[in-house]
Each structure stands twice: as structure tokens, then as C-alpha cells.
Design an enzyme around this catalytic site. Structure first.
Site, PDB file in Angstrom:
ATOM      1  CE1 TYR A 193     100.951  35.354-110.687  1.00  0.00           C
ATOM      2  CE2 TYR A 193     101.983  37.145-109.486  1.00  0.00           C
ATOM      3  CZ  TYR A 193     101.190  36.016-109.506  1.00  0.00           C
ATOM      4  OH  TYR A 193     100.628  35.561-108.342  1.00  0.00           O
TER       5      TYR A 193
ATOM      6  CE  LYS B  12      98.288  37.399-108.401  1.00  0.00           C
ATOM      7  NZ  LYS B  12      97.371  36.597-107.598  1.00  0.00           N
TER       8      LYS B  12
END
Length: 150
Positions: free
Chosen positions: A122, A126
Site C-alpha cells: 500500500y 502512495k
């Protein structure tokens, strides 16, 4: 997109790990020296999906910014992010990794084939969004003199 604003918010969070259904993840998910190399749904949706959306909508954003009476800086591309980019493999904020990642090679992205957990996966999306936003600003918007705020 409303009123000349494209708001990009990630669709898959750190708790939902899996491979891409379109085969991108399966082509990149393989074994090297017994360690799985993973390109997961996080990257496909949260990073590549945003890249695709911007590329499809950029001509409309550009056209909108040139409409007479459009306030300067009112056409915007907004990336929703968080501090999770600090957990990306190779993040410059990581004391253990420290070298930075630029998505230049598979080894760099996966730290040489290391199994990545959902938080790192994740975080990588980002970080990709931040780097893409900067590249878009510097290599497309400024270069072309477009009045689009990123």
C-alpha cells in the site's frame, strides 16, 4: 471530475491484499530463488488506475483551463494521500532501506524479490502517486505551460 477538478482517491487499502485480475500481477508474480515477486492489486488500482484516469482526462482538463473566464489555478488534479508512503520499500524515510525508490527496475521495487506485506504494498502505491504527481507537474504541465494545479 467536477468543475475542472479531478480528485484521485485510492481504492484499495492495506487490508486487502491480492493479485490483479487483468493478468498484470500474474505476469509479474513469480518465483526468484524461492521468493515471490508480487505486483498486486494495490499497485494496479491505486497507482496505475490513477495514471490511466489522468491520461484519459488530461485533454479535457487542459481544454477546461483554456475556457475564457476560467480562474487561474482553478483546474486541479488532486491526489489523496497519507503518510503511508513512508512504508514503501526503499522509501527515503525508512531507516532500514534509506536509498529511495524510483520505480526504475523490478529489483528496486521489490527490494530484490523480498516478500512484501500489505502495508509495504500500500505504501508503495502512495509513493508512486506522489512521484507521478511531481513528474506530471514538471514534465507535462510546466513544460507545456498549462494552467493546471497538481
Amino acid at each position: 471530475m467536477a468543475d475542472g477538478q479531478l480528485i484521485l482517491s485510492s481504492g484499495i487499502n492495506a487490508n486487502q491484499q491480492g493479485l490483479d485480475a487483468d493478468g498484470i500481477g500474474e505476469r509479474l508474480s513469480r518465483q526468484r530463488d524461492g521468493v515471490a515477486l508480487i505486483s498486486d492489486r494495490h499497485f494496479g488500482v491505486n497507482a496505475l488506475g490513477h495514471y490511466y484516469a489522468i491520461n484519459q482526462l488530461y485533454p479535457l482538463l487542459r481544454k477546461t483551463s483554456k475556457i475564457p473566464g476560467t480562474a487561474p489555478g482553478s483546474v486541479r488534479i488532486v491526489f489523496e494521500s497519507s503518510e503511508m508512503h513512508r512504508f514503501a520499500p526503499g522509501s527515503e524515510d525508512s531507516k532500514e532501506r534509506g536509498r529511495g525508490v524510483h520505480f526504475g527496475s523490478e529489483d528496486e521495487i521489490t527490494e530484490g524479490g523480498k516478500q512484501l506485506g500489505p502495508v509495504e504494498l500500500y505504501g508503495r502505491t502512495k509513493l508512486a502517486m506522489i512521484l507521478y504527481g511531481k513528474a506530471l507537474r514538471d514534465k507535462v504541465i510546466k513544460k507545456n505551460g498549462d494552467d493546471i494545479y497538481v
